[in-house]
Design an enzyme around this catalytic site. Structure first.
Site, PDB file in Angstrom:
ATOM      1  N   HIS A  72      19.975  -2.625 -10.951  1.00  0.00           N
ATOM      2  CA  HIS A  72      19.465  -1.298 -11.340  1.00  0.00           C
ATOM      3  C   HIS A  72      19.933  -0.261 -10.328  1.00  0.00           C
ATOM      4  O   HIS A  72      19.652  -0.389  -9.136  1.00  0.00           O
ATOM      5  CB  HIS A  72      17.941  -1.305 -11.414  1.00  0.00           C
ATOM      6  CG  HIS A  72      17.410  -1.933 -12.659  1.00  0.00           C
ATOM      7  ND1 HIS A  72      16.195  -1.617 -13.206  1.00  0.00           N
ATOM      8  CD2 HIS A  72      17.951  -2.853 -13.489  1.00  0.00           C
ATOM      9  CE1 HIS A  72      16.009  -2.308 -14.318  1.00  0.00           C
ATOM     10  NE2 HIS A  72      17.062  -3.088 -14.505  1.00  0.00           N
ATOM     11  N   TYR A 200       7.988   4.710 -13.502  1.00  0.00           N
ATOM     12  CA  TYR A 200       6.723   4.872 -12.781  1.00  0.00           C
ATOM     13  C   TYR A 200       6.094   6.159 -13.306  1.00  0.00           C
ATOM     14  O   TYR A 200       6.717   7.225 -13.214  1.00  0.00           O
ATOM     15  CB  TYR A 200       6.966   5.014 -11.275  1.00  0.00           C
ATOM     16  CG  TYR A 200       7.415   3.743 -10.578  1.00  0.00           C
ATOM     17  CD1 TYR A 200       6.487   2.889  -9.993  1.00  0.00           C
ATOM     18  CD2 TYR A 200       8.767   3.407 -10.487  1.00  0.00           C
ATOM     19  CE1 TYR A 200       6.881   1.734  -9.338  1.00  0.00           C
ATOM     20  CE2 TYR A 200       9.178   2.246  -9.825  1.00  0.00           C
ATOM     21  CZ  TYR A 200       8.224   1.410  -9.255  1.00  0.00           C
ATOM     22  OH  TYR A 200       8.622   0.278  -8.606  1.00  0.00           O
ATOM     23  N   PRO A 292       1.480  -2.842  -4.731  1.00  0.00           N
ATOM     24  CA  PRO A 292       2.773  -3.165  -5.366  1.00  0.00           C
ATOM     25  C   PRO A 292       3.628  -1.959  -5.786  1.00  0.00           C
ATOM     26  O   PRO A 292       4.761  -2.140  -6.229  1.00  0.00           O
ATOM     27  CB  PRO A 292       2.367  -4.007  -6.584  1.00  0.00           C
ATOM     28  CG  PRO A 292       0.950  -3.664  -6.839  1.00  0.00           C
ATOM     29  CD  PRO A 292       0.334  -3.281  -5.535  1.00  0.00           C
ATOM     30  N   LYS A 296       7.451  -3.797  -2.525  1.00  0.00           N
ATOM     31  CA  LYS A 296       7.879  -4.192  -1.171  1.00  0.00           C
ATOM     32  C   LYS A 296       7.351  -5.554  -0.702  1.00  0.00           C
ATOM     33  O   LYS A 296       7.803  -6.085   0.304  1.00  0.00           O
ATOM     34  CB  LYS A 296       7.432  -3.120  -0.148  1.00  0.00           C
ATOM     35  CG  LYS A 296       8.189  -1.830  -0.252  1.00  0.00           C
ATOM     36  CD  LYS A 296       9.573  -1.960   0.364  1.00  0.00           C
ATOM     37  CE  LYS A 296      10.586  -1.011  -0.208  1.00  0.00           C
ATOM     38  NZ  LYS A 296      11.474  -1.562  -1.236  1.00  0.00           N
ATOM     39  N   TYR A 384      13.107   2.743  -1.073  1.00  0.00           N
ATOM     40  CA  TYR A 384      12.954   1.874  -2.245  1.00  0.00           C
ATOM     41  C   TYR A 384      13.978   0.744  -2.233  1.00  0.00           C
ATOM     42  O   TYR A 384      13.637  -0.411  -2.507  1.00  0.00           O
ATOM     43  CB  TYR A 384      13.060   2.686  -3.548  1.00  0.00           C
ATOM     44  CG  TYR A 384      12.542   1.914  -4.741  1.00  0.00           C
ATOM     45  CD1 TYR A 384      11.231   2.078  -5.194  1.00  0.00           C
ATOM     46  CD2 TYR A 384      13.345   0.977  -5.403  1.00  0.00           C
ATOM     47  CE1 TYR A 384      10.741   1.345  -6.271  1.00  0.00           C
ATOM     48  CE2 TYR A 384      12.864   0.242  -6.472  1.00  0.00           C
ATOM     49  CZ  TYR A 384      11.564   0.435  -6.903  1.00  0.00           C
ATOM     50  OH  TYR A 384      11.075  -0.309  -7.963  1.00  0.00           O
TER      51      TYR A 384
HETATM   52  P1  RFL Z   1       2.562 -16.376  -1.484  1.00  0.00           P
HETATM   53  O1  RFL Z   1       3.470 -16.128  -2.630  1.00  0.00           O
HETATM   54  O2  RFL Z   1       1.132 -16.020  -1.616  1.00  0.00           O
HETATM   55  O3  RFL Z   1       2.689 -17.923  -1.139  1.00  0.00           O
HETATM   56  C1  RFL Z   1       1.811 -18.572  -0.225  1.00  0.00           C
HETATM   57  C2  RFL Z   1       1.709 -20.027  -0.609  1.00  0.00           C
HETATM   58  O4  RFL Z   1       0.866 -20.709   0.335  1.00  0.00           O
HETATM   59  C3  RFL Z   1      -0.016 -21.571  -0.360  1.00  0.00           C
HETATM   60  N1  RFL Z   1      -1.204 -21.781   0.490  1.00  0.00           N
HETATM   61  C4  RFL Z   1      -1.414 -22.893   1.211  1.00  0.00           C
HETATM   62  N2  RFL Z   1      -0.705 -24.013   1.337  1.00  0.00           N
HETATM   63  C5  RFL Z   1      -1.192 -24.964   2.182  1.00  0.00           C
HETATM   64  N3  RFL Z   1      -2.368 -24.853   2.849  1.00  0.00           N
HETATM   65  C6  RFL Z   1      -3.114 -23.742   2.746  1.00  0.00           C
HETATM   66  N4  RFL Z   1      -4.262 -23.625   3.407  1.00  0.00           N
HETATM   67  C7  RFL Z   1      -2.643 -22.693   1.900  1.00  0.00           C
HETATM   68  N5  RFL Z   1      -3.113 -21.468   1.563  1.00  0.00           N
HETATM   69  C8  RFL Z   1      -2.233 -20.935   0.718  1.00  0.00           C
HETATM   70  C9  RFL Z   1      -0.318 -20.846  -1.670  1.00  0.00           C
HETATM   71  O5  RFL Z   1      -0.739 -21.738  -2.688  1.00  0.00           O
HETATM   72  C10 RFL Z   1       1.065 -20.217  -1.973  1.00  0.00           C
HETATM   73  O6  RFL Z   1       1.869 -21.061  -2.773  1.00  0.00           O
HETATM   74  O7  RFL Z   1       3.094 -15.671  -0.142  1.00  0.00           O
HETATM   75  P2  RFL Z   1       4.616 -15.415   0.336  1.00  0.00           P
HETATM   76  O8  RFL Z   1       5.448 -16.669   0.186  1.00  0.00           O
HETATM   77  O9  RFL Z   1       4.514 -14.751   1.652  1.00  0.00           O
HETATM   78  O10 RFL Z   1       5.236 -14.395  -0.725  1.00  0.00           O
HETATM   79  C11 RFL Z   1       4.735 -13.085  -0.836  1.00  0.00           C
HETATM   80  C12 RFL Z   1       4.890 -12.570  -2.281  1.00  0.00           C
HETATM   81  O11 RFL Z   1       4.345 -13.539  -3.160  1.00  0.00           O
HETATM   82  C13 RFL Z   1       4.211 -11.218  -2.486  1.00  0.00           C
HETATM   83  O12 RFL Z   1       4.422 -10.373  -1.377  1.00  0.00           O
HETATM   84  C14 RFL Z   1       4.722 -10.478  -3.745  1.00  0.00           C
HETATM   85  O13 RFL Z   1       4.444 -11.209  -4.906  1.00  0.00           O
HETATM   86  C15 RFL Z   1       4.103  -9.087  -3.866  1.00  0.00           C
HETATM   87  N6  RFL Z   1       4.504  -8.375  -5.084  1.00  0.00           N
HETATM   88  C16 RFL Z   1       5.727  -7.764  -5.175  1.00  0.00           C
HETATM   89  N7  RFL Z   1       6.613  -7.842  -4.144  1.00  0.00           N
HETATM   90  C17 RFL Z   1       7.855  -7.283  -4.245  1.00  0.00           C
HETATM   91  O14 RFL Z   1       8.647  -7.374  -3.289  1.00  0.00           O
HETATM   92  N8  RFL Z   1       8.281  -6.629  -5.399  1.00  0.00           N
HETATM   93  C18 RFL Z   1       7.461  -6.508  -6.478  1.00  0.00           C
HETATM   94  O15 RFL Z   1       7.897  -5.978  -7.502  1.00  0.00           O
HETATM   95  C19 RFL Z   1       6.119  -7.056  -6.379  1.00  0.00           C
HETATM   96  N9  RFL Z   1       5.281  -6.967  -7.410  1.00  0.00           N
HETATM   97  C20 RFL Z   1       3.632  -8.301  -6.174  1.00  0.00           C
HETATM   98  C21 RFL Z   1       4.051  -7.571  -7.340  1.00  0.00           C
HETATM   99  C22 RFL Z   1       2.381  -8.923  -6.158  1.00  0.00           C
HETATM  100  C23 RFL Z   1       1.550  -8.838  -7.252  1.00  0.00           C
HETATM  101  N10 RFL Z   1       0.291  -9.532  -7.166  1.00  0.00           N
HETATM  102  C24 RFL Z   1      -0.283 -10.265  -8.217  1.00  0.00           C
HETATM  103  C25 RFL Z   1      -0.372  -9.684  -5.883  1.00  0.00           C
HETATM  104  C26 RFL Z   1       3.236  -7.470  -8.435  1.00  0.00           C
HETATM  105  C27 RFL Z   1       1.974  -8.073  -8.383  1.00  0.00           C
HETATM  106  C28 RFL Z   1       1.093  -7.894  -9.618  1.00  0.00           C
HETATM  107  C1  PHB Z   2       7.240  -5.930 -11.513  1.00  0.00           C
HETATM  108  O1  PHB Z   2       8.192  -5.964 -12.315  1.00  0.00           O
HETATM  109  O2  PHB Z   2       6.377  -6.834 -11.502  1.00  0.00           O
HETATM  110  C2  PHB Z   2       7.110  -4.800 -10.566  1.00  0.00           C
HETATM  111  C3  PHB Z   2       8.149  -3.891 -10.467  1.00  0.00           C
HETATM  112  C4  PHB Z   2       8.042  -2.812  -9.603  1.00  0.00           C
HETATM  113  C5  PHB Z   2       6.900  -2.662  -8.851  1.00  0.00           C
HETATM  114  C6  PHB Z   2       5.858  -3.586  -8.935  1.00  0.00           C
HETATM  115  C7  PHB Z   2       5.962  -4.662  -9.806  1.00  0.00           C
HETATM  116  O3  PHB Z   2       6.790  -1.594  -8.020  1.00  0.00           O
END
Ligand code: RFL
Ligand code: PHB
Length: 389
Positions: A72, A200, A292, A296, A384
């Site tokens: 993108h 957005y 989110p 980031k 971004y």
């Molecule tokens: P995770 O993905 O939470 O993984 C941690 C893992 O550790 C396990 N765990 C354990 N294992 C052993 N012993 C324990 N005591 C444990 N406790 C926990 C868990 O089961 C899990 O598998 O952390 P990690 O790897 O640091 O990754 C971080 C990302 O997942 C997170 O920052 C992103 O998903 C955030 N996020 C977004 N980030 C972006 O860069 N771009 C995006 O577009 C974006 N969109 C989002 C998002 C997060 C969202 N939610 C639901 C929070 C959109 C959403 C809706």
């Molecule tokens: C997504 O596609 O899940 C998404 C994209 C952009 C954002 C947050 C989430 O800023």
């Protein structure tokens, strides 16, 4: 058991670190509390910075992403009757990659499995011992059986609710937090995205985001109340609300269908300092959370992994601890900038329950400035697409 780096958490941070270390001859064991199927069922990030794309290449895991991901060059922002575009490519020379976190994680699992990497699933009671000594170890149980791993280093990649951060004594740890007074209700639907680029939207009725996973899979979000429950939102109610929050032309073109996933995420800004305690290093959501809005979260996890990976490679190559000693400071310097951007973009795009007319005017003026001022657009675009590391 013994390994060089014991990794707690089999999310994207833990798997990426494990795979990168493996490529440089450093062995690790990953401990994951859930099953692989559960980890892969979590729908999260969709937008990857080039830094993460490069790390996936270095990890030898980029071929499916390169074939199936979407580049993108910009994004759309709407407010009131206005719609404008931030051209990342023109302003920074750098695009972003749209490829789901689920797919990133799937590719990393496949690479770890192909390389015979050790991942222990469904572990419980992971406990960190001797983090301040030269001989740290972990204890845990798996299907009721007690186990121990001795190691040189521990990487705490266990997300916001993990044990790693909480193992650092309160006297050493400082936490900074801001909780936002709303959440995001998100759905995934097997429908073509409404736009080629993300939209957005700041509307009178609250924030909305149109995103995607591929040309037949859309991801949409609307700002909701923290007290809302996903079950209480029918698909019809979601689509109606989304249409009211995005520009009329896009609303008219929106293809709706049944949702295949629906969930609510709270919004939070959070940082813990330091990110290192002795031989324990925190990575990703274990150390920091962003709302989110700027996409980031996963990308800051990736920059942590980058700094830690290079520090560990340096340590094992020539015995120098310079890289790991600088880890916390380097990672935090970048994290705070991502925190600032995510907080700013969230504040700009959402309706706050206690927002005054003055606050609203400030948001509109900020958006109008962004729409018309190249320097403001450039600052937004640089943040971004991701600050360098
Ligand atoms: P995770 O993905 O939470 O993984 C941690 C893992 O550790 C396990 N765990 C354990 N294992 C052993 N012993 C324990 N005591 C444990 N406790 C926990 C868990 O089961 C899990 O598998 O952390 P990690 O790897 O640091 O990754 C971080 C990302 O997942 C997170 O920052 C992103 O998903 C955030 N996020 C977004 N980030 C972006 O860069 N771009 C995006 O577009 C974006 N969109 C989002 C998002 C997060 C969202 N939610 C639901 C929070 C959109 C959403 C809706
Ligand atoms: C997504 O596609 O899940 C998404 C994209 C952009 C954002 C947050 C989430 O800023």
């Amino acid at each position: 058991m013994r390994t060089q780096v014991a990794i707690i958490g089999g999310g994207p941070s833990g798997l990426l670190l494990s795979q990168l270390l493996h490529r440089r001859g450093i062995d690790s064991i990953v401990l994951e509390r859930k099953t692989k199927a559960y980890v892969l069922s979590r729908i999260r990030a969709g937008v990857l910075e080039q830094g993460l794309v490069r790390l996936m290449e270095e990890a030898g895991c980029a071929s499916r992403m390169q074939a199936e991901g979407f580049t993108h060059d910009g994004t759309l922002i709407s407010y009131g009757e206005e719609l404008f575009r931030i051209d990342f490519k023109e302003l920074t020379g750098t695009p972003v990659m749209v490829y789901g976190q689920t797919e990133v994680t799937r590719d990393l699992y496949a690479a770890r499995e192909a390389a015979g990497g050790q991942i222990e699933y469904e572990v419980d009671d992971v406990t960190i011992h001797g983090a301040e000594t030269d001989a740290p170890y972990l204890t845990y149980t798996i299907h009721g059986e007690a186990r121990r791993i001795d190691c040189d280093f521990i990487a705490g990649c266990d997300g916001f609710h993990g044990v790693s951060r909480r193992s650092i004594p309160d006297t050493i740890r400082t936490e900074y937090e801001k909780v936002y007074p709303f959440g995001w209700l998100g759905i995934l639907s097997e429908t073509p995205p409404v736009s080629d680029e993300l939209i957005y939207a700041n509307s009178e009725r609250g924030f909305a985001l149109c995103s995607m996973r591929n040309d037949q899979l859309s991801r949409y979000y609307i700002q909701c109340k923290l007290s809302d429950r996903p079950e209480a939102w029918s698909d019809e109610a979601f689509w109606d609300e989304l249409k009211r929050r995005i520009p009329a032309d896009q609303a008219a073109q929106l293809v709706t269908g049944p949702s295949i996933e629906k969930s609510i995420a709270p919004l939070r800004s959070f940082v813990t300092e330091p990110m290192r305690w002795g031989r324990l290093f925190l990575c990703g959501d274990a150390a920091h959370i962003v709302p989110p809005t700027g996409a980031k979260g996963l990308n800051t996890a990736a920059s942590d992994v980058h700094y830690l990976y290079h520090g560990l490679v340096q340590y094992y190559a020539d015995g120098s601890s310079d890289g790991i000693d600088a880890y916390s400071q380097k990672a935090l310097a970048r994290i705070w900038k991502a925190e600032r951007f995510s907080w700013w973009f969230s504040s700009l795009m959402h309706r706050y329950p206690d927002q005054t007319e003055f606050d609203h005017k400030m948001q509109m003026a900020d958006l109008a400035f962004l729409q018309s001022n190249r320097a403001a657009q450039q600052a937004m675009a640089e943040n971004y697409v991701g600050l360098p590391y």
